[in-house]
Design an enzyme around this catalytic site. Structure first.
Site, mmCIF file in Angstrom:
data_model
loop_
_atom_site.group_PDB
_atom_site.id
_atom_site.type_symbol
_atom_site.label_atom_id
_atom_site.label_comp_id
_atom_site.label_asym_id
_atom_site.label_seq_id
_atom_site.Cartn_x
_atom_site.Cartn_y
_atom_site.Cartn_z
ATOM 1 C CG HIS A 1 -38.179 -3.514 -29.950
ATOM 2 N ND1 HIS A 1 -39.204 -3.081 -30.264
ATOM 3 C CD2 HIS A 1 -38.371 -4.464 -28.652
ATOM 4 C CE1 HIS A 1 -40.196 -2.922 -29.574
ATOM 5 N NE2 HIS A 1 -40.126 -3.710 -28.342
ATOM 6 C CD GLU A 2 -38.635 -7.047 -25.702
ATOM 7 O OE1 GLU A 2 -38.984 -6.810 -24.958
ATOM 8 O OE2 GLU A 2 -38.692 -7.436 -26.597
#
Length: 539
Positions: free
Chosen positions: A181-182
């Site tokens: 996600h990051e």
């Protein structure tokens, strides 16, 4: 969008990590001081500048020498066109010879080995996967920093550096998907910024959507495996969204908050006129932009097929990198690519009215599609029925629970993956009553009290709901060590309206108040004492 440079002086026992195109240039100064020089030439939203000073220890995961000469072909059909951003700014849109960029892992010394064990294997795989899906990395290097327990989020991405909560150190890699996600924020939120800050879904919705794709690519799953795992996670997301919408005011349920004489918060000529709820501390803990944005992108992909939608995303990234955008620029690419959708009644206007400007659960969202022919979900359903039978027996007789529990239902319990355990706990949370012996056996079978942070959060919710006070140390440990996820658990304790639960909430709060993130501190303090009361402050 901006570039920056900085010189930071600090005592030599500290390490300065910061957004920067290259690793810091350091110089020893007099009297035990060290200077760190960083610069950024690739433009990004100025709000993403990040600095972290601490007694960090670090290791190279993929050093420069390890990636020299590495090459992997990618689809270049849409990257030969000239960039549309200001030519003064460099970009890496043609860097096809670096599928894996140099990366390092930093953490407090006591956590470094755990961080290496957790992330060193998946990090290069995620970098390779996202390169395959989106093309060249926007930044030339990456540092991961595992931050102390007081950090208010599970993760935060900035140019060339990602902060990760210690709550992600699960020991079994089951929370690594948050790293995916990051990493995807390098594209969505950093190299492409939202011109209107109320359209956070362009960043968070995309990152949530991409995490499944990146994880599946890194795992080299088949299409069937990817769909089953993604649908399982979609059920959990749907439940989280539904629970949040039930307690959230209407204005905060939309992906584009409305204003007078505006379309969203942008004026009719496309200029941003205001940012709503920018000072609302609760908004920082909400998931509407993450999950509703994810489901919107999933809906758009379902209309045209995953492969076709992946090409839309790649075109969007190629066309709008190093720019700030509004949502209509994404939709223009989408509908120009698939004009036949207009004949089916799907237009930019219906997307706005049904998804972005619509409070509540979108009507196009059907949770049944996540469960249909999904073996992972079916396995959870079978286990759930077993636990219903076990608890029914325990509810009838509390005289000899150990003897009674030794049944075929127990011994035949299937080993579940962490996401399945999370769904099982979600199902059990819907029960009005559960015996304490059932809860104890649940922990004995699935080790939920020592599972990953998602599992332990749901376990703590079960303990509060059924007032299993003999296990309240599990709650205390969670609220102290997993502060990024503990805010809503404080709410569960206060909703119970019992003296013991309120005392536990207050005890945990007072023990960490001075180290707590300001936003978390404010919300939890109001939960416990009310808006105008309280006896402590972290100021």
């Amino acid at each position: 969008m901006a570039t920056w440079q900085a010189i930071v002086h600090c005592p030599s026992q500290y390490v300065v990590l910061m957004s920067g195109d290259d690793e810091a240039v350091t110089r020893q100064q007099d009297e035990g001081m060290t200077s760190y020089y960083y610069h950024v030439n690739v433009p990004a939203p100025s709000s993403t500048l990040t600095i972290a000073i601490g007694q960090w220890s670090g290791v190279d995961v993929v050093p420069n020498k390890q990636i020299s000469g590495t090459r992997r072909e990618s689809n270049r059909s849409d990257v030969s066109k000239p960039c549309l951003h200001d030519n003064r700014w460099p970009c890496r849109i043609d860097c096809h010879d670096q599928p894996i960029i140099p990366c390092r892992i930093f953490a407090p010394p006591s956590m470094l080995q755990k961080a290496i064990t957790e992330f060193s294997e998946c990090l290069p795989k995620y970098l390779q996967a996202v390169f395959s899906l989106l093309g060249p990395h926007p930044f030339s290097r990456l540092d991961l920093l595992v931050v102390p327990r007081c950090f208010s989020s599970l993760g935060m991405a900035s140019p060339s550096i990602i902060f990760l909560s210690q709550s992600l150190l699960s020991g079994d890699h089951s929370m690594c998907i948050r790293l995916a996600h990051e990493i995807s924020h390098s594209w969505f939120g950093l190299i492409i910024g939202a011109r209107d800050w109320t359209e956070e879904w362009l960043s968070e919705g995309f990152a949530t959507y991409m995490e499944d794709l990146i994880h599946a690519e890194a795992k080299q799953w088949s299409t069937e495996e990817q769909n089953e795992h993604s649908n399982l996670r979609s059920i959990l997301r749907y439940r989280a969204l539904k629970a949040e919408l039930d307690i959230t005011e209407s204005e905060l349920q939309t992906l584009r908050p409305s204003g007078v004489d505006t379309k969203g918060s942008e004026s009719l000529d496309g200029k941003v006129t205001f940012v709503k709820n920018g000072m609302n501390h609760e908004k920082g803990f909400m998931q509407v932009h993450y999950i509703k944005g994810y489901f919107l992108l999933r809906h758009l992909a379902n209309l045209v097929g995953q492969k076709n939608f992946n090409q839309v995303i790649k075109t969007y990234v190629t066309k709008h990198h190093c720019q700030q955008v509004l949502s209509q620029e994404l939709f223009k690419i989408y509908f120009d690519s698939f004009p036949h959708l207009r004949e089916q009644g799907v237009t930019m206007e219906t997307i706005y009215s049904d998804w972005l400007d619509y409070p509540g659960m979108p009507q196009d969202l059907n949770p049944n599609e996540f469960t249909h022919n999904n073996s992972l979900v079916e396995e959870v359903n079978v286990e759930f029925q077993k636990w219903l039978a076990i608890d029914k027996k325990n509810q009838k007789s509390k005289k000899s629970p150990r003897k009674k529990m030794k049944t075929s239902d127990e011994t035949d319990s299937k080993e579940l993956i962490p996401d399945q355990i999370s769904l099982l706990l979600e199902n059990l949370l819907e029960l009005d009553t559960m015996s304490k012996s059932t809860l104890n056996k649940l922990d004995e079978v699935y080790h939920v009290s020592s599972g990953n942070a998602d599992i332990r959060h749901r376990w703590c919710e079960l303990l509060v709901k059924h007032q299993h006070r003999g296990r309240y140390n599990d709650i205390k440990d969670f609220l102290i060590e997993d502060q990024a996820m503990g805010v809503y658990l404080y709410g569960e304790l206060m909703v119970a309206e019992k003296t013991r639960e309120r005392k536990l909430a207050e005890e945990c709060f007072l023990s960490v108040a001075k180290e707590m993130d300001f936003g978390c501190h404010k919300i939890v303090k109001e939960m416990i004492y009310g808006e105008d009361e309280g006896t402590t402050s972290n100021q």
